[in-house]
Write a protein that holds these residues in place. Structure first.
Motif, short mmCIF file in Angstrom:
data_model
loop_
_atom_site.label_atom_id
_atom_site.label_comp_id
_atom_site.label_asym_id
_atom_site.label_seq_id
_atom_site.Cartn_x
_atom_site.Cartn_y
_atom_site.Cartn_z
N GLU A 287 22.75 -11.03 -8.37
CA GLU A 287 22.52 -10.01 -9.40
C GLU A 287 21.73 -8.78 -8.89
N ASN A 288 20.71 -9.01 -8.08
CA ASN A 288 19.87 -7.91 -7.60
C ASN A 288 19.87 -7.72 -6.09
N THR A 289 20.68 -8.48 -5.38
CA THR A 289 20.70 -8.42 -3.92
C THR A 289 22.06 -7.95 -3.44
N PHE A 290 22.04 -6.98 -2.52
CA PHE A 290 23.27 -6.35 -2.05
C PHE A 290 23.21 -6.17 -0.54
N VAL A 291 24.38 -5.85 0.02
CA VAL A 291 24.46 -5.40 1.40
C VAL A 291 24.82 -3.92 1.32
#
Length: 138
Positions: free
Chosen positions: A96-100
């Motif tokens: 939900e809040n973690t991306f690359v």
């Protein structure tokens, strides 16, 4: 060795000390002055050189901690810290809040509290360990 040679060596060490930020060459200049005094008093060249080395080493070893304390260390930023303020593109969502994100041609893990989707443009506003903190660019 002539007394003028020792004085010239001392002057060279002082000039070199002034052009560098090592705070080491000054002690060799002082050792050269001691050797010049010994030369003036008529001591053998071997004694002059020996005391030059001994005085210089004693001064270096006794003031090393002091020199390290007063010599400022250059601020070195990590690669991730250099990215703060740059924009990048979200390439993948992990949760939900973690991306690359791709910033400056490199992929980084990133965290945000904003509503971000894949292919959105984001700005790096901080860093937590090796994870970038990002905000969505409007």
């Amino acid at each position: 060795m002539d007394v003028l040679i020792w004085i010239l060596i001392a002057i060279v060490f002082v000039i070199l000390e002034l052009t560098t930020n090592t705070f080491v060459l000054l002690w060799f200049a002082i050792g050269s002055v001691v050797a010049a005094i010994l030369n003036y008093l008529g001591f053998d060249v071997y004694i002059q050189f020996t005391l030059f080395v001994i005085v210089s080493l004693i001064l270096i070893l006794s003031t090393r901690k002091f020199a390290n304390r007063i010599s400022p260390e250059s601020p070195k930023k990590t690669t991730a810290e250099r990215l703060i303020g740059r924009t990048g593109k979200v390439t993948r969502q992990i949760d939900e809040n973690t991306f690359v994100v791709n910033v400056s041609g490199e992929e980084w893990s990133a965290h945000t509290n904003d509503s971000v989707n894949v292919d959105d443009m984001v700005k790096v506003v901080g860093i937590n360990s090796i994870i970038l903190i990002i905000e969505k660019v409007d």
